[in-house]
Design an enzyme around this catalytic site. Structure first.
Site, short mmCIF file in Angstrom:
data_model
loop_
_atom_site.label_atom_id
_atom_site.label_comp_id
_atom_site.label_asym_id
_atom_site.label_seq_id
_atom_site.Cartn_x
_atom_site.Cartn_y
_atom_site.Cartn_z
N LYS A 1 3.05 4.44 -1.25
CA LYS A 1 2.97 5.31 -2.43
C LYS A 1 4.16 6.26 -2.33
O LYS A 1 4.00 7.42 -1.98
CB LYS A 1 1.69 6.15 -2.45
CG LYS A 1 0.39 5.43 -2.16
CD LYS A 1 -0.17 5.79 -0.82
CE LYS A 1 -1.53 5.19 -0.51
NZ LYS A 1 -1.93 4.00 -1.14
N ASP B 1 17.12 9.57 -7.63
CA ASP B 1 18.59 9.70 -7.54
C ASP B 1 19.12 9.51 -6.12
O ASP B 1 20.10 10.16 -5.74
CB ASP B 1 19.05 11.07 -8.07
CG ASP B 1 18.94 11.15 -9.58
OD1 ASP B 1 18.85 10.09 -10.23
OD2 ASP B 1 18.95 12.27 -10.11
N HIS C 1 0.80 -1.23 0.00
CA HIS C 1 0.00 0.00 0.00
C HIS C 1 0.84 1.28 0.00
O HIS C 1 0.30 2.39 0.02
CB HIS C 1 -0.92 -0.03 1.23
CG HIS C 1 -2.10 0.88 1.15
ND1 HIS C 1 -2.29 1.95 2.01
CD2 HIS C 1 -3.15 0.90 0.29
CE1 HIS C 1 -3.42 2.56 1.70
NE2 HIS C 1 -3.96 1.96 0.67
#
Lengths: 219, 219
Positions: free
Chosen positions: A156, A161, A154
């Site tokens: 996100k 870099d 779940h």
């Protein structure tokens, strides 16, 4: 030149002036150094045309035709998020529950084509839904791994870099971007980046296909 | 005492000593000052008993009987999250898509009973689901507001005493805590707190019941 026996005062004065100059230079450099990114994006973000942004990121070889769509060319939370992503030069780690926003998908594929090392971790149940970008990413050769457990993958978050963390409540779907109340925090902070990168590597290893449980049914 | 015409050296020495002492004190105070909270919690968090933590927070009047449950008493991401929440002394703003975790619900009601000003914003569709804590909060007199639009109120953040931001991917549900891959960032940072508090106040005003659209059907 200092002659033995002569007073040392001029030498001392020169040394002190040099030290003061050095200190002033260090302070100026500190002030001029680029401040680390600290940004918060709130959604919903009304639809706007991101064509110019994506065409510019595709490089000079890309066809530069003006977009005929009627959407406004205004800056918005989505274009800001795209710009942060497109700043990647070496690596991009994505840990995304749902990924169906075409503009974000296009940005990630662009980065892959530019030679950025892209790795994606996603949720097995949501990666197959209609409009998912995961198939397109895999088609372009981007490495994608997914869970095979009970719960949802779940997270996100994205790491650009190994220096910038992008995290929040936003699933990378058009509905979430255009309709939901969402937040995304963008932060260049070595401590946070390390913690999220460690989590990414843990999941990357855990979801290694060689670890999949293969069910062999008896005859 | 300085006599006009006498050398000023002793006065100068005393002034310099005082300045040096002041500087040393300021540096020491800076070192001793409590460092702002910077914490990242990852989930899933295996179930552990949070009874002692919640009983202690309920105050000396609460019955102090040991919990008979078989769960381990270990520290985990949930207990750390509870501890951050329970540190509230004056105010707590919650902006939560889904809220069904009983322990977190109990902590919020405890804070309300302790006199902390609690305000909750949630999602209209998810607040009515089975196990939702929203009814219990309202029953105890906590102010709750919800959306009435198309999209989801998908934020998952909390602000403690207008000084600490708690935000991430975690919905406050038992499934998310025990089963999902989730992250929560806890940060004492005035800049971030202000941005999220402004977002909370915007939503709080927008979801004011006096702004609800009431549909009157014709005969």
């Amino acid at each position: 030149m200092w002659v033995p026996g002569a007073p040392r005062r001029p030498v001392l004065a020169v040394a002190m002036a040099a030290a003061a100059a050095g200190l002033a230079l260090a302070m100026a450099a500190r002030r001029w150094r680029r401040r680390p990114v600290r940004e918060v994006l709130f959604f919903p973000s009304p639809p706007s045309c991101t064509e110019a942004l994506l065409a510019e990121a595709a490089g000079p070889g890309a066809p530069a035709r003006p977009c005929p769509c009627p959407l406004p060319r205004t800056d918005c939370s989505l274009s800001r998020l795209l710009r942060r992503l497109l700043s990647a030069r070496r690596s991009l780690e994505l840990c995304l529950f749902a990924f169906s926003c075409p503009q974000l998908g296009r940005a990630v594929r662009l980065l892959h084509r530019r030679g950025v090392r892209v790795r994606v971790v996603t949720d097995a149940q949501y990666m197959g839904l209609r409009g998912s970008q995961i198939g397109l990413l895999r088609h372009d050769g981007i490495q994608v791994r997914h869970d095979q457990g009970h719960g949802y993958m779940h997270h996100k978050f994205a790491i650009v870099d190994r220096r910038m963390l992008i995290t929040g409540s936003l699933n990378w779907t058009t509905q979430a971007i255009q309709t939901n109340r969402e937040n995304v925090l963008v932060v260049e902070d070595a401590e946070y980046v390390k913690l999220y990168l460690d989590e990414f590597e843990r999941i990357w290893e855990q979801y290694n296909p060689t670890n999949y449980r293969v069910l062999v049914q008896g005859q």
